[in-house]
Design a protein around this motif. Structure first.
Motif, mmCIF file in Angstrom:
data_model
loop_
_atom_site.group_PDB
_atom_site.id
_atom_site.type_symbol
_atom_site.label_atom_id
_atom_site.label_comp_id
_atom_site.label_asym_id
_atom_site.label_seq_id
_atom_site.Cartn_x
_atom_site.Cartn_y
_atom_site.Cartn_z
ATOM 1 N N LEU A 77 0.822 -1.205 0.000
ATOM 2 C CA LEU A 77 0.000 0.000 0.000
ATOM 3 C C LEU A 77 0.861 1.262 0.000
ATOM 4 N N THR A 78 1.951 1.234 0.746
ATOM 5 C CA THR A 78 2.845 2.388 0.787
ATOM 6 C C THR A 78 3.446 2.660 -0.587
ATOM 7 N N GLU A 79 3.762 1.594 -1.303
ATOM 8 C CA GLU A 79 4.377 1.739 -2.625
ATOM 9 C C GLU A 79 3.372 2.108 -3.704
ATOM 10 N N ASN A 80 2.103 1.777 -3.519
ATOM 11 C CA ASN A 80 1.128 1.920 -4.596
ATOM 12 C C ASN A 80 0.044 2.974 -4.353
ATOM 13 N N CYS A 81 -0.004 3.527 -3.156
ATOM 14 C CA CYS A 81 -1.024 4.533 -2.851
ATOM 15 C C CYS A 81 -0.353 5.846 -2.456
ATOM 16 N N ARG A 82 -0.847 6.928 -3.008
ATOM 17 C CA ARG A 82 -0.323 8.249 -2.654
ATOM 18 C C ARG A 82 -1.264 8.909 -1.660
ATOM 19 N N VAL A 83 -0.735 9.254 -0.512
ATOM 20 C CA VAL A 83 -1.565 9.959 0.476
ATOM 21 C C VAL A 83 -1.662 11.423 0.074
ATOM 22 N N SER A 84 -2.587 12.138 0.661
ATOM 23 C CA SER A 84 -2.742 13.547 0.331
ATOM 24 C C SER A 84 -1.559 14.351 0.847
ATOM 25 N N ILE A 85 -1.328 15.493 0.238
ATOM 26 C CA ILE A 85 -0.219 16.353 0.673
ATOM 27 C C ILE A 85 -0.496 16.972 2.035
ATOM 28 N N PHE A 86 -1.727 16.871 2.504
ATOM 29 C CA PHE A 86 -2.108 17.465 3.790
ATOM 30 C C PHE A 86 -1.877 16.513 4.960
ATOM 31 N N ALA A 87 -1.632 15.239 4.673
ATOM 32 C CA ALA A 87 -1.404 14.244 5.723
ATOM 33 C C ALA A 87 0.041 14.336 6.190
ATOM 34 N N LYS A 88 0.244 14.595 7.485
ATOM 35 C CA LYS A 88 1.588 14.787 8.033
ATOM 36 C C LYS A 88 2.001 13.679 9.003
ATOM 37 N N PRO A 94 -2.212 2.578 10.201
ATOM 38 C CA PRO A 94 -1.835 3.952 9.826
ATOM 39 C C PRO A 94 -1.995 4.247 8.340
ATOM 40 N N VAL A 95 -1.474 3.375 7.467
ATOM 41 C CA VAL A 95 -1.551 3.648 6.040
ATOM 42 C C VAL A 95 -2.993 3.590 5.546
ATOM 43 N N LEU A 96 -3.789 2.678 6.092
ATOM 44 C CA LEU A 96 -5.198 2.603 5.700
ATOM 45 C C LEU A 96 -5.968 3.840 6.155
ATOM 46 N N SER A 97 -5.613 4.376 7.304
ATOM 47 C CA SER A 97 -6.311 5.572 7.799
ATOM 48 C C SER A 97 -6.042 6.772 6.895
ATOM 49 N N ASN A 98 -4.837 6.882 6.360
ATOM 50 C CA ASN A 98 -4.530 7.980 5.450
ATOM 51 C C ASN A 98 -5.252 7.823 4.117
ATOM 52 N N ILE A 99 -5.404 6.586 3.655
ATOM 53 C CA ILE A 99 -6.175 6.342 2.438
ATOM 54 C C ILE A 99 -7.632 6.723 2.665
ATOM 55 N N TYR A 100 -8.144 6.381 3.824
ATOM 56 C CA TYR A 100 -9.530 6.699 4.183
ATOM 57 C C TYR A 100 -9.777 8.208 4.151
ATOM 58 N N MET A 101 -8.783 8.995 4.582
ATOM 59 C CA MET A 101 -8.964 10.436 4.741
ATOM 60 C C MET A 101 -8.507 11.256 3.533
ATOM 61 N N LYS A 102 -8.029 10.627 2.483
ATOM 62 C CA LYS A 102 -7.480 11.380 1.357
ATOM 63 C C LYS A 102 -8.521 12.287 0.710
ATOM 64 N N GLU A 103 -9.683 11.747 0.397
ATOM 65 C CA GLU A 103 -10.726 12.557 -0.225
ATOM 66 C C GLU A 103 -11.184 13.665 0.726
ATOM 67 N N ILE A 130 -11.139 17.669 -0.188
ATOM 68 C CA ILE A 130 -12.412 18.402 -0.180
ATOM 69 C C ILE A 130 -12.387 19.535 0.844
ATOM 70 N N LEU A 131 -11.892 19.237 2.046
ATOM 71 C CA LEU A 131 -11.850 20.263 3.084
ATOM 72 C C LEU A 131 -10.990 21.447 2.651
ATOM 73 N N TYR A 132 -9.833 21.167 2.090
ATOM 74 C CA TYR A 132 -8.970 22.274 1.656
ATOM 75 C C TYR A 132 -9.641 23.094 0.549
ATOM 76 N N GLY A 133 -10.317 22.419 -0.368
ATOM 77 C CA GLY A 133 -11.032 23.136 -1.419
ATOM 78 C C GLY A 133 -12.097 24.058 -0.860
ATOM 79 N N TRP A 134 -12.827 23.595 0.138
ATOM 80 C CA TRP A 134 -13.855 24.432 0.769
ATOM 81 C C TRP A 134 -13.232 25.599 1.527
#
Length: 304
Positions: free
Chosen positions: A42-53, A132-141, A145-149
């Motif tokens: 998952l770490t190699e194949n999924c990109r988390v959002s730039i907002f996830a620290k 941890p990695v699954l939680s970041n995937i869950y929160m990506k959208e 969306i939050l930043y756009g708003w």
């Protein structure tokens, strides 16, 4: 695979509450090996959002604080029961969305992966390597969306970051627009089946208080509006006391020695080599009596 055979539950008391941790049983544990392989994939194949620290290789609590340090008004939110509240169906859909471009996966296979990495019908267990990695995937959208708003509010230099379940929003200006921002955060959380812990929400203007604490790191401001990061005097005093006690008592404890060295590495990452400037003449005299010119030199000579 019978997951229960390879897992056990523990309860850890923290400052404010008792947390349930799911850990792997000792000995040969094929479930842990399977989870480690999944986490790597998952770490190699999924990109988390730039907002996830959090839970990302190139970030830290220091970089999280740095992102906000030149703003004036800060809003803090805590996602209520974050890991236990994660919805498996939504997570499987987000996982499929991330993986379908470059891998032969189906929504059904993503659902099975989520089930393998879970205990029960809802939530992600604290303590499993995949959570941890699954939680970041869950929160990506949610992050995007939050930043756009937030951008639509036309706030000057608005910055948004999320460190696991800690949401930080900051911007420049004199107007505290907490009602609008709170409404947006609540609506974005509701989209993903989560809620804000309203008792932990904070609004802070650094120009009135002089400093603000962001994920354990202080951003300080002087009268000329110069900003810097600090771990705080209390932490540096604790580091000094632990190191001097270790040397004077001539301890040879590997765990404690590594803890002290790790503690100083954190302080150095925040404040740099000049972190000792706040030490009193008496503290410096003690170090000189022990044969060292600085605390850094003393800690460098700690052995075990």
């Amino acid at each position: 695979m019978n997951k229960e055979k390879y897992l056990e539950e523990k309860y850890i008391k923290t400052k404010n509450k008792v947390r349930k941790i799911t850990t792997y049983k000792d000995g040969e544990n094929p479930l842990r090996k399977r989870h480690e392989d999944i986490e790597k994939f998952l770490t190699e194949n999924c990109r988390v959002s730039i907002f996830a620290k959090a839970y990302t290789e190139k970030s830290s609590i220091v970089k999280n604080a740095q992102a906000h340090m030149y703003n004036d008004i800060f809003l803090f939110f805590d996602v209520k029961n974050f890991f236990p509240s994660i919805n498996h169906n939504y997570l499987a859909k987000q996982l499929y969305r991330e993986l379908k471009k470059n891998n032969s996966v189906t929504l059904n296979s993503c659902s099975r992966l989520v089930e393998l990495c879970s205990v029960g019908k809802k939530g992600l267990p604290l303590g499993l390597v995949t959570s941890p990695v699954l939680s970041n995937i869950y929160m990506k959208e949610f992050d995007n969306i939050l930043y756009g708003w937030l951008k639509k509010l036309d706030l000057r230099n608005v910055i948004y970051t999320r460190y696991a379940d800690d949401i930080i929003i900051s911007y420049k200006g004199d107007t505290v627009r907490d009602r609008e921002i709170k409404a947006i955060v609540y609506r974005a959380l509701d989209r993903v089946g989560l809620k804000s812990n309203q008792g932990k929400e904070r609004v802070f203007d650094i120009r009135k208080g002089g400093h603000v604490r962001i994920t354990g790191v202080n951003v300080t401001r002087d009268d000329d509006d110069y900003r810097r990061l600090s771990v705080g005097r209390k932490r540096k005093d604790e580091l000094y006391e632990q190191a001097v006690r270790y040397v004077t008592e001539e301890k040879r404890d590997q765990e404690e020695a590594l803890k002290i060295k790790g503690y100083e590495a954190f302080v150095l990452s925040v404040e740099g080599e000049h972190y000792e400037k706040c030490f009193s003449e008496g503290m410096i005299a003690v170090m000189e009596t022990l044969g060292y010119h600085s605390l850094h030199e003393l800690i460098g000579h700690i052995t075990y």
